[in-house]
Motif scaffolding. Structure first.
Motif, PDB file in Angstrom:
ATOM      1  N   VAL A  50       0.841  -1.204   0.000  1.00  0.00           N
ATOM      2  CA  VAL A  50       0.000   0.000   0.000  1.00  0.00           C
ATOM      3  C   VAL A  50       0.874   1.251   0.000  1.00  0.00           C
ATOM      4  CG1 VAL A  50      -1.614   1.345   1.418  1.00  0.00           C
ATOM      5  CG2 VAL A  50      -2.005  -1.101   1.060  1.00  0.00           C
ATOM      6  N   LYS A  51       1.931   1.240   0.798  1.00  0.00           N
ATOM      7  CA  LYS A  51       2.821   2.390   0.890  1.00  0.00           C
ATOM      8  C   LYS A  51       3.470   2.721  -0.458  1.00  0.00           C
ATOM      9  CE  LYS A  51       6.702   4.004   3.722  1.00  0.00           C
ATOM     10  NZ  LYS A  51       6.202   5.325   3.993  1.00  0.00           N
ATOM     11  N   VAL A  52       3.969   1.714  -1.162  1.00  0.00           N
ATOM     12  CA  VAL A  52       4.663   1.999  -2.421  1.00  0.00           C
ATOM     13  C   VAL A  52       3.703   2.388  -3.543  1.00  0.00           C
ATOM     14  CG1 VAL A  52       6.633   0.537  -1.833  1.00  0.00           C
ATOM     15  CG2 VAL A  52       4.803  -0.398  -3.245  1.00  0.00           C
ATOM     16  N   THR A  53       2.445   1.961  -3.447  1.00  0.00           N
ATOM     17  CA  THR A  53       1.505   2.312  -4.516  1.00  0.00           C
ATOM     18  C   THR A  53       1.096   3.778  -4.460  1.00  0.00           C
ATOM     19  OG1 THR A  53      -0.385   1.507  -3.219  1.00  0.00           O
ATOM     20  CG2 THR A  53       0.593  -0.003  -4.835  1.00  0.00           C
ATOM     21  N   ARG A  54       1.509   4.476  -3.439  1.00  0.00           N
ATOM     22  CA  ARG A  54       1.277   5.927  -3.401  1.00  0.00           C
ATOM     23  C   ARG A  54       2.166   6.645  -4.413  1.00  0.00           C
ATOM     24  NH1 ARG A  54       1.349   5.863   3.028  1.00  0.00           N
ATOM     25  NH2 ARG A  54      -0.778   5.144   3.360  1.00  0.00           N
ATOM     26  N   GLU A  55       3.292   6.014  -4.756  1.00  0.00           N
ATOM     27  CA  GLU A  55       4.249   6.625  -5.681  1.00  0.00           C
ATOM     28  C   GLU A  55       4.385   5.857  -6.995  1.00  0.00           C
ATOM     29  OE1 GLU A  55       5.781   9.559  -5.092  1.00  0.00           O
ATOM     30  OE2 GLU A  55       4.717   9.672  -3.183  1.00  0.00           O
ATOM     31  N   LEU A  56       4.334   4.538  -6.929  1.00  0.00           N
ATOM     32  CA  LEU A  56       4.497   3.714  -8.131  1.00  0.00           C
ATOM     33  C   LEU A  56       3.128   3.375  -8.720  1.00  0.00           C
ATOM     34  CD1 LEU A  56       7.214   1.192  -6.865  1.00  0.00           C
ATOM     35  CD2 LEU A  56       7.559   3.236  -8.255  1.00  0.00           C
ATOM     36  N   PRO A  57       3.054   3.167 -10.026  1.00  0.00           N
ATOM     37  CA  PRO A  57       1.780   2.765 -10.631  1.00  0.00           C
ATOM     38  C   PRO A  57       1.294   1.438 -10.031  1.00  0.00           C
ATOM     39  CG  PRO A  57       3.415   3.289 -12.324  1.00  0.00           C
ATOM     40  CD  PRO A  57       4.124   3.295 -11.009  1.00  0.00           C
ATOM     41  N   ILE A  58       0.003   1.365  -9.715  1.00  0.00           N
ATOM     42  CA  ILE A  58      -0.549   0.185  -9.057  1.00  0.00           C
ATOM     43  C   ILE A  58      -0.337  -1.081  -9.883  1.00  0.00           C
ATOM     44  CG2 ILE A  58      -2.883   0.590  -9.934  1.00  0.00           C
ATOM     45  CD1 ILE A  58      -2.129  -0.910  -6.527  1.00  0.00           C
ATOM     46  N   GLY A  59      -0.525  -0.989 -11.187  1.00  0.00           N
ATOM     47  CA  GLY A  59      -0.364  -2.166 -12.036  1.00  0.00           C
ATOM     48  C   GLY A  59       1.043  -2.717 -11.993  1.00  0.00           C
ATOM     49  N   THR A  60       2.009  -1.836 -12.081  1.00  0.00           N
ATOM     50  CA  THR A  60       3.410  -2.248 -12.044  1.00  0.00           C
ATOM     51  C   THR A  60       3.774  -2.780 -10.661  1.00  0.00           C
ATOM     52  OG1 THR A  60       3.993  -0.627 -13.723  1.00  0.00           O
ATOM     53  CG2 THR A  60       5.793  -1.462 -12.358  1.00  0.00           C
ATOM     54  N   ALA A  61       3.410  -2.044  -9.616  1.00  0.00           N
ATOM     55  CA  ALA A  61       3.754  -2.453  -8.252  1.00  0.00           C
ATOM     56  C   ALA A  61       3.147  -3.816  -7.924  1.00  0.00           C
ATOM     57  CB  ALA A  61       3.284  -1.406  -7.246  1.00  0.00           C
ATOM     58  N   TYR A  62       1.883  -3.995  -8.266  1.00  0.00           N
ATOM     59  CA  TYR A  62       1.221  -5.257  -7.958  1.00  0.00           C
ATOM     60  C   TYR A  62       1.839  -6.406  -8.753  1.00  0.00           C
ATOM     61  CZ  TYR A  62      -2.318  -8.739  -7.044  1.00  0.00           C
ATOM     62  OH  TYR A  62      -2.951  -9.888  -6.676  1.00  0.00           O
ATOM     63  N   ALA A  63       2.127  -6.177 -10.018  1.00  0.00           N
ATOM     64  CA  ALA A  63       2.730  -7.230 -10.839  1.00  0.00           C
ATOM     65  C   ALA A  63       4.106  -7.625 -10.312  1.00  0.00           C
ATOM     66  CB  ALA A  63       2.827  -6.768 -12.289  1.00  0.00           C
ATOM     67  N   VAL A  64       4.911  -6.648  -9.928  1.00  0.00           N
ATOM     68  CA  VAL A  64       6.246  -6.941  -9.395  1.00  0.00           C
ATOM     69  C   VAL A  64       6.130  -7.651  -8.052  1.00  0.00           C
ATOM     70  CG1 VAL A  64       8.378  -5.886  -8.510  1.00  0.00           C
ATOM     71  CG2 VAL A  64       7.394  -5.100 -10.674  1.00  0.00           C
ATOM     72  N   TRP A  65       5.239  -7.176  -7.186  1.00  0.00           N
ATOM     73  CA  TRP A  65       5.023  -7.791  -5.867  1.00  0.00           C
ATOM     74  C   TRP A  65       4.609  -9.252  -6.013  1.00  0.00           C
ATOM     75  CZ3 TRP A  65       0.198  -9.219  -3.597  1.00  0.00           C
ATOM     76  CH2 TRP A  65       0.237  -9.485  -2.226  1.00  0.00           C
ATOM     77  N   THR A  66       3.644  -9.497  -6.894  1.00  0.00           N
ATOM     78  CA  THR A  66       3.175 -10.876  -7.096  1.00  0.00           C
ATOM     79  C   THR A  66       4.263 -11.716  -7.740  1.00  0.00           C
ATOM     80  OG1 THR A  66       1.353  -9.701  -8.155  1.00  0.00           O
ATOM     81  CG2 THR A  66       0.952 -11.915  -7.556  1.00  0.00           C
ATOM     82  N   GLY A  67       5.009 -11.130  -8.667  1.00  0.00           N
ATOM     83  CA  GLY A  67       6.081 -11.866  -9.322  1.00  0.00           C
ATOM     84  C   GLY A  67       7.161 -12.291  -8.347  1.00  0.00           C
ATOM     85  N   ILE A  68       7.567 -11.370  -7.484  1.00  0.00           N
ATOM     86  CA  ILE A  68       8.564 -11.709  -6.463  1.00  0.00           C
ATOM     87  C   ILE A  68       8.024 -12.817  -5.574  1.00  0.00           C
ATOM     88  CG2 ILE A  68       9.774 -10.877  -4.400  1.00  0.00           C
ATOM     89  CD1 ILE A  68       9.904  -8.116  -5.829  1.00  0.00           C
ATOM     90  N   GLY A  69       6.771 -12.684  -5.185  1.00  0.00           N
ATOM     91  CA  GLY A  69       6.152 -13.711  -4.349  1.00  0.00           C
ATOM     92  C   GLY A  69       6.085 -15.053  -5.049  1.00  0.00           C
ATOM     93  N   ALA A  70       5.719 -15.050  -6.323  1.00  0.00           N
ATOM     94  CA  ALA A  70       5.594 -16.300  -7.072  1.00  0.00           C
ATOM     95  C   ALA A  70       6.959 -16.970  -7.244  1.00  0.00           C
ATOM     96  CB  ALA A  70       4.952 -16.040  -8.428  1.00  0.00           C
ATOM     97  N   VAL A  71       7.939 -16.199  -7.679  1.00  0.00           N
ATOM     98  CA  VAL A  71       9.280 -16.755  -7.879  1.00  0.00           C
ATOM     99  C   VAL A  71       9.846 -17.268  -6.554  1.00  0.00           C
ATOM    100  CG1 VAL A  71      11.674 -16.187  -8.471  1.00  0.00           C
ATOM    101  CG2 VAL A  71       9.800 -15.391  -9.924  1.00  0.00           C
ATOM    102  N   GLY A  72       9.757 -16.452  -5.529  1.00  0.00           N
ATOM    103  CA  GLY A  72      10.292 -16.843  -4.224  1.00  0.00           C
ATOM    104  C   GLY A  72       9.594 -18.057  -3.649  1.00  0.00           C
TER     105      GLY A  72
END
Length: 108
Positions: A50-72
């Motif tokens: 939530v904190k980072v989506t104040r500055e980064l685009p929600i689509g990009t932030a969510y995709a990167v967050w989920t990607g890191i989670g999926a890979v990890g």
């Protein structure tokens, strides 16, 4: 700074999946400790997202967050929970990593 926080949020997503996996393997109080870790990691991960989506685009932030989670989570599954590391599994994880890097490059 937001990208660093997003990476940390993704790592906490991996941590809550790990806790969930460990809780599944245990019983009693030990399982409750893992479930507590799950809830804490989930809360921290969501807060940072939530904190980072104040500055980064929600689509990009969510995709990167989920990607890191999926890979990890897949890596934790292979390394800790002894899930199979087939060619196609590793291949698609590699393409996901490339996609995460690509999103970072085009969103800079």
């Amino acid at each position: 700074m937001n990208w660093l926080l997003l990476i940390i949020a993704g790592l906490f997503e991996v941590a809550f999946a790990f806790c969930l996996g460990k809780a599944k393997e245990t019983t009693g109080n030990e399982a409750n400790y893992w479930y507590t870790g799950f809830v804490l990691c989930l809360a921290i991960s969501m807060y940072l997202l939530v904190k980072v989506t104040r500055e980064l685009p929600i689509g990009t932030a969510y995709a990167v967050w989920t990607g890191i989670g999926a890979v990890g989570t897949v890596l934790i599954g292979i390394l800790v929970f002894k899930e199979p590391a087939t060619f196609w599994r590793v291949f698609f994880i590699a393409t996901l990593i490339g996609s995460i890097i690509g999103l970072k490059i085009v969103s800079a």
